[in-house]
Scaffold this active site. Structure first.
Site, PDB file in Angstrom:
ATOM      1  CB  SER A 109      -0.844   0.057   1.267  1.00 16.83           C
ATOM      2  OG  SER A 109      -1.615  -1.068   1.373  1.00 16.83           O
TER       3      SER A 109
HETATM    4  N1  SAH Z   1       0.176  -5.395   4.352  1.00 20.84           N
HETATM    5  C1  SAH Z   1       0.812  -5.878   3.148  1.00 20.84           C
HETATM    6  C2  SAH Z   1      -0.070  -5.670   1.957  1.00 20.84           C
HETATM    7  C3  SAH Z   1      -0.239  -6.913   1.189  1.00 20.84           C
HETATM    8  S1  SAH Z   1      -1.403  -6.855  -0.145  1.00 20.84           S
HETATM    9  C4  SAH Z   1       2.174  -5.277   2.947  1.00 20.84           C
HETATM   10  O1  SAH Z   1       2.611  -4.453   3.776  1.00 20.84           O
HETATM   11  O2  SAH Z   1       2.835  -5.650   1.992  1.00 20.84           O
HETATM   12  C5  SAH Z   1      -2.734  -7.780   0.526  1.00 20.84           C
HETATM   13  C6  SAH Z   1      -2.449  -9.196   0.766  1.00 20.84           C
HETATM   14  O3  SAH Z   1      -3.635  -9.819   1.228  1.00 20.84           O
HETATM   15  C7  SAH Z   1      -2.009  -9.981  -0.472  1.00 20.84           C
HETATM   16  O4  SAH Z   1      -0.734 -10.476  -0.271  1.00 20.84           O
HETATM   17  C8  SAH Z   1      -3.052 -11.101  -0.575  1.00 20.84           C
HETATM   18  O5  SAH Z   1      -2.514 -12.331  -0.993  1.00 20.84           O
HETATM   19  C9  SAH Z   1      -3.548 -11.165   0.856  1.00 20.84           C
HETATM   20  N2  SAH Z   1      -4.851 -11.805   1.043  1.00 20.84           N
HETATM   21  C10 SAH Z   1      -5.979 -11.717   0.298  1.00 20.84           C
HETATM   22  N3  SAH Z   1      -6.953 -12.495   0.816  1.00 20.84           N
HETATM   23  C11 SAH Z   1      -6.428 -13.087   1.925  1.00 20.84           C
HETATM   24  C12 SAH Z   1      -6.929 -14.009   2.890  1.00 20.84           C
HETATM   25  N4  SAH Z   1      -8.160 -14.504   2.853  1.00 20.84           N
HETATM   26  N5  SAH Z   1      -6.094 -14.390   3.890  1.00 20.84           N
HETATM   27  C13 SAH Z   1      -4.834 -13.936   3.976  1.00 20.84           C
HETATM   28  N6  SAH Z   1      -4.299 -13.074   3.095  1.00 20.84           N
HETATM   29  C14 SAH Z   1      -5.085 -12.649   2.079  1.00 20.84           C
END
Ligand code: SAH
Length: 268
Positions: A109
């Site tokens: 993000s």
């Molecule tokens: N906070 C992270 C942002 C990652 S993007 C950072 O600092 O990089 C959002 C993430 O949510 C993705 O990697 C995606 O795979 C994950 N995601 C989506 N649905 C999910 C679920 N049901 N359980 C766990 N992770 C999930």
């Protein structure tokens, strides 16, 4: 994490010779001129050079200027090195207020969105939060920030490749209050419950009941939620939802529009 649709601009960041800071944004902008000079001295076309703290100070000064006022959040944002969580080719953009690809179709993000969500999570808390659950570890950047704001961080990721990448990214930081869990975050993580805070980095059509059940009374949950139905031509519009659990029920507040990657069930 967020903003899969709005990809980062392909251009390199420009490092302005002069940055404008309001006089009122206290400690984080006080040394703005000094920071600007340092940036001018250290930046090279090849990368960040040795002193990435100057870039972080500048990023944090801008966040403060945008209205982020929680010194715990600003302090975490100045301490955690975002450039360590992105691919080498994107390092030059790591302190821009932009989301960046982290592989497997996911994104980290924008710092502006991350700090806003962390501030909402902490609102009303004096000192450190208790146990916190993060859904969507991604590259591990936000988990590292949370480690400075909460006593224990449980962070779940459904994609094995990113779970492993986050573990690798976090290894050298030795954050012993961060627990990375490979699994479907839609089910929450009952072993760590109840949580003082839950923060999701992926958006579904509703907040899963498991999250509400696992939130402590008095706890706060911040998640992107698609409140309109999408179609092939126009994707569903998401908003940030703040859910507070009270002794008598839950209070929900719809905040600003956001763009996060979808919350998906199961693991892959
Ligand atoms: N906070 C992270 C942002 C990652 S993007 C950072 O600092 O990089 C959002 C993430 O949510 C993705 O990697 C995606 O795979 C994950 N995601 C989506 N649905 C999910 C679920 N049901 N359980 C766990 N992770 C999930």
């Amino acid at each position: 994490m967020n903003d899969a649709r709005k990809s980062a601009p392909p251009t390199r960041p420009s490092f302005p010779a002069r940055l404008d800071f309001p006089k009122s944004t206290a400690a984080f902008t006080r040394s703005a001129e000094h920071v600007t000079k340092k940036i001018a001295l250290k930046v090279s076309p090849q990368g960040l050079g040795l002193d990435s703290s100057a870039f972080r100070k500048s990023m944090v000064a801008k966040l403060a200027q945008q209205g982020v006022a929680d010194t715990w959040v600003l302090n975490a944002m100045s301490s955690i090195e975002r450039h360590r969580f992105v691919d080498t080719a994107l390092v030059n953009q790591s302190y821009e207020d932009t989301s960046l690809p982290i592989g497997l179709g996911q994104t980290i993000s924008k710092p502006g969105v991350v700090s806003r969500m962390l501030e909402l999570l902490r609102q009303g808390t004096q000192g450190r939060l208790g146990r916190v659950l993060e859904i969507g570890t991604g590259c591990g950047y936000q988990a590292a920030l949370l480690s400075m704001l909460a006593s224990e961080v449980y962070s779940m990721e459904r994609l094995r490749g990113l779970h492993d990448k986050a573990r690798e990214n976090l290894r050298s930081l030795h954050l012993n209050n961060v627990h990375l869990i490979f699994g479907d975050g839609m089910l929450g993580y009952a072993k760590g419950a109840p949580y003082a805070g839950i923060i999701a980095a992926a958006g579904g059509e509703a907040v899963p009941q498991a999250w509400i059940d696992q939130l402590a009374v008095g706890g706060r949950l911040i998640a992107p939620v698609a409140l309109t139905l999408g179609s092939a031509s126009s994707p569903a519009r998401q908003s940030l939802l703040l859910l507070e659990k009270t002794p008598t029920g839950v209070r929900q507040t719809v905040m600003e529009g956001v763009h996060f990657v979808p919350l998906k069930s199961g693991v892959a």
